[in-house]
Write a protein that holds these residues in place. Structure first.
Motif, short mmCIF file in Angstrom:
data_model
loop_
_atom_site.label_atom_id
_atom_site.label_comp_id
_atom_site.label_asym_id
_atom_site.label_seq_id
_atom_site.Cartn_x
_atom_site.Cartn_y
_atom_site.Cartn_z
N PHE A 1 0.58 -1.10 0.05
CA PHE A 1 0.10 -0.14 0.08
C PHE A 1 0.88 1.14 0.05
N VAL A 2 2.01 1.24 0.83
CA VAL A 2 2.75 2.50 0.87
C VAL A 2 3.53 2.58 -0.46
N ARG A 3 3.97 1.66 -1.17
CA ARG A 3 4.55 1.79 -2.40
C ARG A 3 3.55 2.09 -3.43
N ARG A 4 2.17 1.91 -3.45
CA ARG A 4 1.60 2.29 -4.41
C ARG A 4 1.00 3.74 -4.12
N THR A 5 1.00 4.42 -3.04
CA THR A 5 0.73 5.59 -2.57
C THR A 5 1.88 6.48 -2.97
N ILE A 6 3.07 5.90 -2.86
CA ILE A 6 4.14 6.60 -3.37
C ILE A 6 4.26 6.88 -4.88
N LEU A 7 3.54 5.78 -5.51
CA LEU A 7 3.78 5.83 -7.06
C LEU A 7 2.57 6.77 -7.58
N SER A 8 1.79 7.08 -6.73
CA SER A 8 0.67 7.92 -6.96
C SER A 8 0.88 9.46 -6.97
N GLY A 9 2.02 9.78 -6.06
CA GLY A 9 2.46 11.06 -6.03
C GLY A 9 1.97 11.47 -4.73
N ALA A 10 1.91 10.82 -3.72
CA ALA A 10 1.21 11.41 -2.26
C ALA A 10 2.42 11.89 -1.53
N GLY A 11 3.49 11.42 -1.77
CA GLY A 11 4.66 11.77 -0.55
C GLY A 11 5.79 10.92 -0.93
N ILE A 12 6.77 10.85 0.22
CA ILE A 12 8.04 10.13 0.24
C ILE A 12 7.70 9.00 1.25
N GLY A 13 8.04 7.75 0.81
CA GLY A 13 7.70 6.70 1.72
C GLY A 13 8.74 5.77 2.10
N LEU A 14 9.01 4.87 2.96
CA LEU A 14 9.99 3.88 3.28
C LEU A 14 9.52 2.74 2.56
N VAL A 15 10.21 2.15 1.75
CA VAL A 15 9.86 0.60 1.40
C VAL A 15 11.09 -0.13 1.07
N PRO A 16 11.00 -1.64 1.16
CA PRO A 16 12.27 -2.33 0.84
C PRO A 16 12.50 -2.02 -0.63
#
Length: 308
Positions: A224-239
């Motif tokens: 979910f975090v990855r998908r949200t980052i891809l949508s341009g919502a912000g910066i996220g921490l992902v493996p």
């Protein structure tokens, strides 16, 4: 006595339900109930107390179950050992894992395994719940973080480190942070936040930097975090292994590339049985070889150990 009736009785006791036992055995509930009743007639003693909600053992049933269950286990292990002498990799394997690990790491590994061994059936249950492997009949589990179950054997695979990512669209709009402190001025997609806040401890060129951050979106699932980052919502921490393809295609950019957050250790665990079926041992070794490609290496090579 009919050994099939004894096996059905043991399954009813272990599943604590005629309905659950019938489902597991692929039999009508009436057949399961009838088998137990006939066994009681053979023994001339009542083995189970029956109620609308559950079944429980009588005193005689408890004594009988304790002895026959050990016997059935020995028979099952003996049959598996004889089969394994032939080196056949066939039969069912049950494994459970967290959703992210299952989707991103297990799926390709299992695909390769079943292609190589067409007589194997792998049943995968993805859940965030800590499953009781023995009680629920699982052969293996992939678990992250600290392990506390002393009834399991653990093989450490490695560590799930994470890094910061954002979409080019977001960075064009909000700018690119140059330091860890700059993150406080950005929208951060939080993983497992507490009341909308997280503390990330980064490892970088100057050592560790600790930063408390907030954000409008938080989740307990890396996908979910990855998908949200891809949508341009912000910066996220992902493996990193979840973002390689998007990095290559220019859909994601690694932010503060010299910094990462050390992750939790990942283990492959299994019950401490005397005999591990050959198919499970082969599958276990296949996973150990495949999964460590995604992770930072463990401090020491994986080795079997009893959990503390």
């Amino acid at each position: 006595m009919d050994l099939n009736r004894i096996a059905i009785f043991v399954r009813v006791v272990e599943d604590r339900s005629f309905t659950a036992a019938a489902r597991a055995l692929g039999l009508p509930k009436s057949s399961v109930s009838r088998a137990v009743s006939l066994l009681e007639e053979d023994l001339r003693v009542r083995l189970l107390h029956r109620s609308a909600r559950a079944v429980s053992l009588t005193e005689a049933g408890s004594i009988f179950y304790e002895r026959v269950s050990r016997g059935l286990t020995a028979v099952t292990e003996a049959a598996a050992a004889v089969t394994d002498m032939e080196g056949a990799v066939c039969g069912p394997i049950r494994i459970t894992a967290p959703v992210d690990v299952g989707v991103w790491m297990l799926a390709p590994a299992i695909t390769r395994f079943v292609r190589r061994h067409p007589s194997v059936h792998v049943d995968v249950i993805l859940t965030g719940r800590i499953v009781d492997l023995v009680e629920e009949g699982f052969d293996l589990a992939v678990r992250a973080g600290l392990l506390r179950d002393s009834a399991l054997i653990a093989r450490r695979i490695g560590n799930i480190a994470s890094a910061l990512y954002a979409s080019p669209r977001y960075l064009a709009r909000a700018g690119t942070p140059a330091t860890v402190a700059d993150l406080s001025r950005h929208q951060c997609i939080l993983f497992r936040a507490t009341r909308g806040r997280v503390i990330w401890t980064f490892t970088g060129p100057t050592g560790e930097e600790r930063m408390e951050l907030g954000g409008q979106i938080s989740a307990d699932d890396f996908s979910f975090v990855r998908r949200t980052i891809l949508s341009g919502a912000g910066i996220g921490l992902v493996p990193p292994f979840m973002c390689r393809r998007e990095i290559e295609r220019g859909k994601l950019v690694r932010v503060l590339p010299e910094h990462s957050v050390p992750g939790a250790p990942l283990h492959l665990v299994y019950p401490t049985t005397r005999h591990i079926p050959h198919r499970v041992a082969v599958f276990r070794d296949h996973l150990l070889d495949h999964l460590n490609r995604y992770l930072d290496p463990a401090p020491k090579p994986p080795s079997a150990m009893a959990l503390p």
